[in-house]
Design a protein around this motif. Sequence first.
Motif, PDB file in Angstrom:
ATOM      1  N   ARG A   1     -12.156  11.556   6.646  1.00 11.21           N
ATOM      2  CA  ARG A   1     -11.848  11.996   5.324  1.00 11.21           C
ATOM      3  C   ARG A   1     -12.220  13.289   5.348  1.00 11.21           C
ATOM      4  NH1 ARG A   1      -9.357   8.782   2.408  1.00 11.21           N
ATOM      5  NH2 ARG A   1      -9.361   9.660   0.460  1.00 11.21           N
ATOM      6  N   TRP A   2     -11.227  13.957   4.855  1.00  7.56           N
ATOM      7  CA  TRP A   2     -11.069  15.612   4.842  1.00  7.56           C
ATOM      8  C   TRP A   2     -11.161  15.930   3.204  1.00  7.56           C
ATOM      9  CZ3 TRP A   2     -11.210  19.387   8.723  1.00  7.56           C
ATOM     10  CH2 TRP A   2     -11.521  18.796   9.915  1.00  7.56           C
ATOM     11  N   PHE A   3     -11.428  16.826   2.814  1.00  5.65           N
ATOM     12  CA  PHE A   3     -11.554  17.409   1.503  1.00  5.65           C
ATOM     13  C   PHE A   3     -11.265  19.029   1.448  1.00  5.65           C
ATOM     14  CE2 PHE A   3     -15.497  19.125   3.038  1.00  5.65           C
ATOM     15  CZ  PHE A   3     -16.020  20.051   2.298  1.00  5.65           C
ATOM     16  N   THR A   4     -10.891  19.283   0.176  1.00  6.43           N
ATOM     17  CA  THR A   4     -10.793  20.508  -0.256  1.00  6.43           C
ATOM     18  C   THR A   4     -11.574  20.745  -1.740  1.00  6.43           C
ATOM     19  OG1 THR A   4      -8.755  20.956   0.787  1.00  6.43           O
ATOM     20  CG2 THR A   4      -9.010  22.426  -1.114  1.00  6.43           C
ATOM     21  N   LEU A   5     -12.160  21.884  -1.942  1.00  6.65           N
ATOM     22  CA  LEU A   5     -12.782  22.133  -3.020  1.00  6.65           C
ATOM     23  C   LEU A   5     -12.556  23.821  -3.535  1.00  6.65           C
ATOM     24  CD1 LEU A   5     -14.780  21.532  -5.367  1.00  6.65           C
ATOM     25  CD2 LEU A   5     -16.754  22.165  -3.849  1.00  6.65           C
ATOM     26  N   ILE A   6     -12.275  23.507  -4.876  1.00  7.89           N
ATOM     27  CA  ILE A   6     -12.008  25.064  -5.488  1.00  7.89           C
ATOM     28  C   ILE A   6     -12.532  24.981  -6.827  1.00  7.89           C
ATOM     29  CG2 ILE A   6     -10.203  26.697  -6.201  1.00  7.89           C
ATOM     30  CD1 ILE A   6      -8.040  25.260  -4.841  1.00  7.89           C
ATOM     31  N   ILE A   7     -13.521  26.034  -7.072  1.00 10.47           N
ATOM     32  CA  ILE A   7     -13.831  26.232  -8.427  1.00 10.47           C
ATOM     33  C   ILE A   7     -13.618  27.871  -8.876  1.00 10.47           C
ATOM     34  CG2 ILE A   7     -16.043  26.334  -9.672  1.00 10.47           C
ATOM     35  CD1 ILE A   7     -15.860  23.619  -8.820  1.00 10.47           C
ATOM     36  N   ASP A   8     -12.924  27.910 -10.174  1.00  9.53           N
ATOM     37  CA  ASP A   8     -12.765  29.083 -10.571  1.00  9.53           C
ATOM     38  C   ASP A   8     -13.958  30.031 -10.429  1.00  9.53           C
ATOM     39  OD1 ASP A   8     -12.437  31.382 -12.501  1.00  9.53           O
ATOM     40  OD2 ASP A   8     -10.622  30.159 -13.146  1.00  9.53           O
ATOM     41  N   SER A   9     -13.814  31.072 -10.046  1.00  6.57           N
ATOM     42  CA  SER A   9     -14.760  32.167  -9.895  1.00  6.57           C
ATOM     43  C   SER A   9     -15.665  32.594 -11.095  1.00  6.57           C
ATOM     44  CB  SER A   9     -14.430  33.506  -9.311  1.00  6.57           C
ATOM     45  OG  SER A   9     -13.264  34.138 -10.000  1.00  6.57           O
ATOM     46  N   CYS A  10     -15.008  32.414 -12.272  1.00  5.92           N
ATOM     47  CA  CYS A  10     -15.786  32.520 -13.509  1.00  5.92           C
ATOM     48  C   CYS A  10     -16.916  31.184 -13.837  1.00  5.92           C
ATOM     49  CB  CYS A  10     -14.751  32.240 -14.981  1.00  5.92           C
ATOM     50  SG  CYS A  10     -13.575  33.587 -14.704  1.00  5.92           S
ATOM     51  N   PHE A  11     -16.643  30.172 -12.868  1.00  2.00           N
ATOM     52  CA  PHE A  11     -17.594  29.075 -13.260  1.00  2.00           C
ATOM     53  C   PHE A  11     -18.685  28.974 -12.191  1.00  2.00           C
ATOM     54  CE2 PHE A  11     -14.119  28.221 -16.080  1.00  2.00           C
ATOM     55  CZ  PHE A  11     -14.830  27.991 -17.171  1.00  2.00           C
ATOM     56  N   GLN A  12     -18.214  29.671 -10.743  1.00  2.03           N
ATOM     57  CA  GLN A  12     -19.341  29.680  -9.804  1.00  2.03           C
ATOM     58  C   GLN A  12     -20.774  30.114 -10.000  1.00  2.03           C
ATOM     59  OE1 GLN A  12     -17.370  31.690  -6.383  1.00  2.03           O
ATOM     60  NE2 GLN A  12     -15.438  30.263  -6.765  1.00  2.03           N
ATOM     61  N   GLY A  13     -21.366  29.433  -9.340  1.00  6.93           N
ATOM     62  CA  GLY A  13     -22.943  29.781  -9.172  1.00  6.93           C
ATOM     63  C   GLY A  13     -23.576  28.949 -10.524  1.00  6.93           C
ATOM     64  N   ASN A  14     -22.944  28.091 -10.908  1.00  5.62           N
ATOM     65  CA  ASN A  14     -23.463  27.065 -12.157  1.00  5.62           C
ATOM     66  C   ASN A  14     -23.709  25.472 -11.606  1.00  5.62           C
ATOM     67  OD1 ASN A  14     -23.988  29.056 -14.356  1.00  5.62           O
ATOM     68  ND2 ASN A  14     -21.551  29.418 -13.979  1.00  5.62           N
ATOM     69  N   SER A  15     -23.620  25.421 -10.566  1.00  6.33           N
ATOM     70  CA  SER A  15     -23.726  23.992 -10.054  1.00  6.33           C
ATOM     71  C   SER A  15     -22.796  22.991 -10.310  1.00  6.33           C
ATOM     72  CB  SER A  15     -25.132  23.362 -10.546  1.00  6.33           C
ATOM     73  OG  SER A  15     -26.388  24.231 -10.066  1.00  6.33           O
ATOM     74  N   TYR A  16     -21.557  23.608 -10.609  1.00 10.46           N
ATOM     75  CA  TYR A  16     -20.358  22.748 -10.994  1.00 10.46           C
ATOM     76  C   TYR A  16     -19.881  22.207  -9.542  1.00 10.46           C
ATOM     77  CZ  TYR A  16     -20.545  24.298 -15.755  1.00 10.46           C
ATOM     78  OH  TYR A  16     -20.734  24.708 -16.738  1.00 10.46           O
TER      79      TYR A  16
END
Length: 155
Positions: free
Chosen positions: A72-87
Amino acid sequence: MKFISSPILSQKHKNEIVELWNKEYPEKLCFPSLADFEVYLSELNDQAHILMLDRKNTVCGWYFDFLRDNERWFTLIIDSCFQGNSYGSAILDRAKAGASELNGWIVDHNNYKKKSREVYRSPVAFYLKNGFVKMENSRLDSEKIAAVKMKWKRN
């Protein structure tokens, strides 16, 4: 924030994901068009997606996993505006709930630039904090990217 799980993506979501991908990942990994992104997705088996939507129902985070070579492989992207907020951790927790293991190729240096010319910061520390192990002897070195394999396994 709203989280939605789905086995498929709408056209609207695909467009927003390509925009997010091209904004947040190293420029070498950008998709020239939506059609190129759709080809990428079409080559991956048994997909599952988790979308993170903002107040306007726009994708600001995307996780997906798929089956490749019996892993099982994955990719994860969080907009940099929302990084650092545990999302990102919240999305990974949702993904882990339905998985026995997850594998990802993770850039382990700060030598790449985003399309904006900002430095792409390695997320290795984030994955280590979330229970992943760095597989030092398993590397991906291609013309587009150099990365290390990170693995999470249910105890």
